[in-house]
Design an enzyme around this catalytic site. Sequence first.
Site, PDB file in Angstrom:
ATOM      1  N   TYR A 105      -7.457   3.628   3.119  1.00 33.14           N
ATOM      2  CA  TYR A 105      -6.508   2.743   2.600  1.00 33.14           C
ATOM      3  C   TYR A 105      -6.801   1.237   2.854  1.00 33.14           C
ATOM      4  CZ  TYR A 105      -1.880   0.825   1.747  1.00 33.14           C
ATOM      5  OH  TYR A 105      -0.830  -0.002   1.232  1.00 33.14           O
ATOM      6  N   SER A 142      -1.439  -5.347   0.048  1.00 33.68           N
ATOM      7  CA  SER A 142      -0.615  -5.243   1.276  1.00 33.68           C
ATOM      8  C   SER A 142      -1.449  -6.007   2.340  1.00 33.68           C
ATOM      9  CB  SER A 142      -1.023  -3.734   1.391  1.00 33.68           C
ATOM     10  OG  SER A 142      -0.536  -3.319   2.847  1.00 33.68           O
TER      11      SER A 142
END
Length: 281
Positions: free
Chosen positions: A156, A143
């Site tokens: 995250y 990501s």
Amino acid sequence: MTYPAIDPHGAVVLITGGGRGIGLATAELFARHGAIVCVADLDGAAATEAAQSIGPQAFPYTADVSSAGSFSDCVRAVLDSFGRIDVLVNNAGVMPLGDFLAEPEATSRTTIDVNLWGPVHGMRLVLPHMISRRRGHIVNVASMAGKIPIPGMAVYNASKFAAVGLSAAVRAEFAPTGVSVSTVLPSAVRTRLSSGVPLGRGLPTVSPSTVATAIFRTLATRRAEVPVPRYLAAWDLLNALTPEPLMRSARRLIGDRRALTSVDPTARAAYEQSIADQAAG
């Protein structure tokens, strides 16, 4: 570095998190190019439904990527059926949002287990097979949160920063074997992971099919890192050259705290409950 070519037609492709979102879009795209697609998902019913929707060249598997044993059973089943794995797409991931101090420890551990240990398990299971054949390609779906710290996504962020570093190191270590590792770094993606979060408004947003296209293209390019959209490749240089106060102002303008301040809890409740259920085991 030149890697042995892999023709997508007839290639055996194992995709984790393949039951929906990016994984499903990727499975559909590889299948359209003639690949044998192995759709693996923690949700076995979703994997079965996805495979049925794709057609006769798609096959469902149940796999918990956070468990080496479960992932191993999946890989062994694919090898027993098809004799090889040409492409592994480590796509499964979870994305809890909220205050770092309030996040339950079980949720944090699940985030690390899925987003980091998932690719670790996958590569350790599949690399020996690929190395023995002197060919293969692995895509780790990370990501842009593996490059850009975002309030409300601390653990995250940590998992994706780690996944980016892991991919780069494994790529360098095994380049002489003929096996390539690419990292795909999407910005915000319109999937259930971002449910309840206001997208757009300065935050680059892409569809699962756009990310799937980027994943598929790495089979030809074998690029080390592929941001999605591509213009985010300038981030590293921009971040290095921009003074922190100016960067902080720019991030404030696009609302970089929205994961803390603007989430619709009703719209996000079902997804957060799925993470809690997974964390509870």
